[in-house]
Enzyme design. Structure first.
Site, PDB file in Angstrom:
ATOM      1  N   GLU A 100      65.982   0.058  60.132  1.00 39.59           N
ATOM      2  CA  GLU A 100      66.517   1.510  60.095  1.00 39.59           C
ATOM      3  C   GLU A 100      68.347   1.361  60.635  1.00 39.59           C
ATOM      4  O   GLU A 100      68.691   0.415  60.772  1.00 39.59           O
ATOM      5  CB  GLU A 100      65.493   2.063  61.317  1.00 39.59           C
ATOM      6  CG  GLU A 100      64.296   2.689  61.111  1.00 39.59           C
ATOM      7  CD  GLU A 100      63.896   3.881  61.975  1.00 39.59           C
ATOM      8  OE1 GLU A 100      64.620   4.692  62.794  1.00 39.59           O
ATOM      9  OE2 GLU A 100      63.027   4.079  61.246  1.00 39.59           O
ATOM     10  N   CYS A 127      59.038   4.045  74.025  1.00 39.80           N
ATOM     11  CA  CYS A 127      60.695   4.461  73.135  1.00 39.80           C
ATOM     12  C   CYS A 127      59.807   3.430  71.969  1.00 39.80           C
ATOM     13  O   CYS A 127      58.902   3.414  71.930  1.00 39.80           O
ATOM     14  CB  CYS A 127      61.762   2.863  73.056  1.00 39.80           C
ATOM     15  SG  CYS A 127      62.899   2.866  71.896  1.00 39.80           S
ATOM     16  N   SER A 204      75.321  -0.456  73.500  1.00 38.11           N
ATOM     17  CA  SER A 204      74.420  -0.203  73.829  1.00 38.11           C
ATOM     18  C   SER A 204      73.136  -1.136  74.523  1.00 38.11           C
ATOM     19  O   SER A 204      73.104  -1.645  73.845  1.00 38.11           O
ATOM     20  CB  SER A 204      73.487   1.095  73.175  1.00 38.11           C
ATOM     21  OG  SER A 204      73.083   2.276  74.566  1.00 38.11           O
ATOM     22  N   LEU A 228      70.028   4.281  80.810  1.00 36.95           N
ATOM     23  CA  LEU A 228      69.560   3.863  82.639  1.00 36.95           C
ATOM     24  C   LEU A 228      68.152   4.410  82.320  1.00 36.95           C
ATOM     25  O   LEU A 228      67.468   4.049  83.042  1.00 36.95           O
ATOM     26  CB  LEU A 228      70.492   4.590  83.953  1.00 36.95           C
ATOM     27  CG  LEU A 228      70.292   4.509  85.146  1.00 36.95           C
ATOM     28  CD1 LEU A 228      70.347   3.516  84.957  1.00 36.95           C
ATOM     29  CD2 LEU A 228      72.254   5.763  85.736  1.00 36.95           C
ATOM     30  N   ASN A 305      62.947  12.269  71.871  1.00 37.69           N
ATOM     31  CA  ASN A 305      62.417  12.494  70.602  1.00 37.69           C
ATOM     32  C   ASN A 305      60.914  11.800  70.723  1.00 37.69           C
ATOM     33  O   ASN A 305      60.497  10.587  70.574  1.00 37.69           O
ATOM     34  CB  ASN A 305      63.075  11.891  69.581  1.00 37.69           C
ATOM     35  CG  ASN A 305      64.080  12.740  69.193  1.00 37.69           C
ATOM     36  OD1 ASN A 305      64.126  13.980  68.993  1.00 37.69           O
ATOM     37  ND2 ASN A 305      65.276  11.411  68.265  1.00 37.69           N
ATOM     38  N   CYS A 349      64.687   6.384  67.441  1.00 40.17           N
ATOM     39  CA  CYS A 349      64.628   5.599  66.704  1.00 40.17           C
ATOM     40  C   CYS A 349      63.835   4.425  66.397  1.00 40.17           C
ATOM     41  O   CYS A 349      62.775   4.391  67.157  1.00 40.17           O
ATOM     42  CB  CYS A 349      66.033   4.910  67.274  1.00 40.17           C
ATOM     43  SG  CYS A 349      66.492   3.097  67.482  1.00 40.17           S
TER      44      CYS A 349
END
Length: 368
Positions: A100, A127, A204, A228, A305, A349
């Site tokens: 993606e 995630c 990141s 974090l 999300n 993501c």
């Protein structure tokens, strides 16, 4: 020349060569140095997608280029456009794997979020990126190709818009693919190429402390962000497995070294998970944790999300986010609540990739 990686064997993208490597390759094959500069110009300024479009390059040398390289190795599978201008792309790699890329419209320009790995092994429990474990690293050409295809998408619209910012925050841990990411950064920052300013690029990491120290010594003036997401070791280890290897003491020692070495600010990413890490007490812990580096640090509070596979988590209500923010501000912490993008499409993501793979598997079962 490019080192071998765990990338499968197929014709490489010419984007995988740095400018110096392209010069060396051209000379090795009987051309002058300026020929490589012409090719570089065609690739990154004229942004052609075929060697045959390079009209000032001899047919014999174009044939040699076609024999050894492709230009862009990615195939566009899906494009989703949000009402707010966010565009999410699903690209297929030469080996059929999916990645993606996301384009976000910001007040300061077009920002692209790139992926660095197929899948992710970091194992953050909230995630979508880690729903599928890491299958391989992307080489630097495959990372660069994401930028080039997004730019092509806007070139074809004829509105003169240009990618101005890059965030290396897509699927994967950038510092787990360190060499390829570093080459990518130097390619897109090259003044003779895309010339995207170093201060317009952010990398990141989930907190690989030894790589943060190494990155501090590279001399690249890009921005560093650290995922974090928790203000103490117990909580962070419970939601981010990486903390068991690099606890906060080790992580913050590396961050302090980075700041001392580069004099660059570090951004802390903090996803707001309802009832997990979003109490006023958590905010005070975070303020205390970052106190020593307050002048050169920044906290980015991120609305969560939701991911169906991680339904134990939900988004913090607005009033909890505001209360958390207020505690940070009272402690003098530089902070902001991140503006949301693409909430009407597969926003999290890794979500578009995961959902597409599910559909592909279902179609395959039906076809059996």
């Amino acid at each position: 020349m490019p080192k071998k990686t765990d990338t499968p064997a197929y014709k490489p993208s010419i984007y995988s060569l740095t400018r110096d490597e392209l010069i060396a390759w051209a000379i090795e094959h009987g051309e002058k140095k300026f020929r490589a500069s012409q090719i570089w110009d065609w690739l990154y300024k004229k942004r052609v997608q075929s060697f045959d479009e390079m009209t000032n390059i001899s047919k014999d040398f174009i044939a040699l280029l076609n024999e050894n390289f492709v230009v862009n190795p990615l195939k566009q599978r899906i494009v989703q456009e949000s009402a707010d201008g966010t565009v999410k792309y699903l690209f297929e790699l030469p080996d059929g794997m999916l990645i993606e890329t996301v384009l976000m419209r910001q007040h300061y320009g077009l920002s692209v979020c790139v992926t660095t790995q197929v899948g992710c092994n970091i194992g953050c429990t909230f995630c979508a990126s880690g729903l599928i474990k890491k299958q391989r690293d992307l080489n630097n050409g495959e990372i660069t190709a994401q930028i080039m295809l997004v730019q092509k998408y806007f070139d074809e619209r004829g509105q003169g818009e240009r990618v101005s910012h890059i965030v290396v925050m897509g699927i994967g841990e950038p510092f787990d693919n360190y060499t390829n990411v570093l080459k990518f950064l130097r390619t897109v920052n090259d003044d003779n190429g895309l010339a995207i300013g170093a201060r317009h690029i952010t990398v990141s990491t989930s907190g690989l402390a030894h790589k943060i120290r190494e990155f501090a010594n590279e001399g690249v003036q890009v921005n560093l962000a650290v995922s974090l997401h928790a203000p103490n070791n117990d909580l962070r280890s419970s939601i981010m497995r990486i903390n068991r290897s690099f606890p906060l003491e080790k992580l913050f020692a590396a961050i302090e070294y980075y700041i001392e070495t580069t004099n660059r600010r570090v951004t802390f990413e903090y996803i707001m998970l309802n009832g997990v890490n979003d109490t006023p007490e958590n905010a005070q812990e975070l303020a205390d944790l970052t106190k020593k580096i307050r002048k050169l640090s920044y906290v980015n509070l991120i609305p969560y999300n939701p991911v169906s596979e991680h339904d134990q988590y939900s988004r913090s209500p607005k009033e909890r986010v505001e209360a958390f923010y207020d505690v940070l501000k009272k402690n003098g912490v530089n902070c902001v609540v991140r503006q949301e993008h693409g909430t009407d499409i597969d926003a999290a993501c890794g979500q578009l990739r995961s959902n597409t793979m599910k559909r592909d598997r279902q179609k395959a079962k039906v076809g059996q």
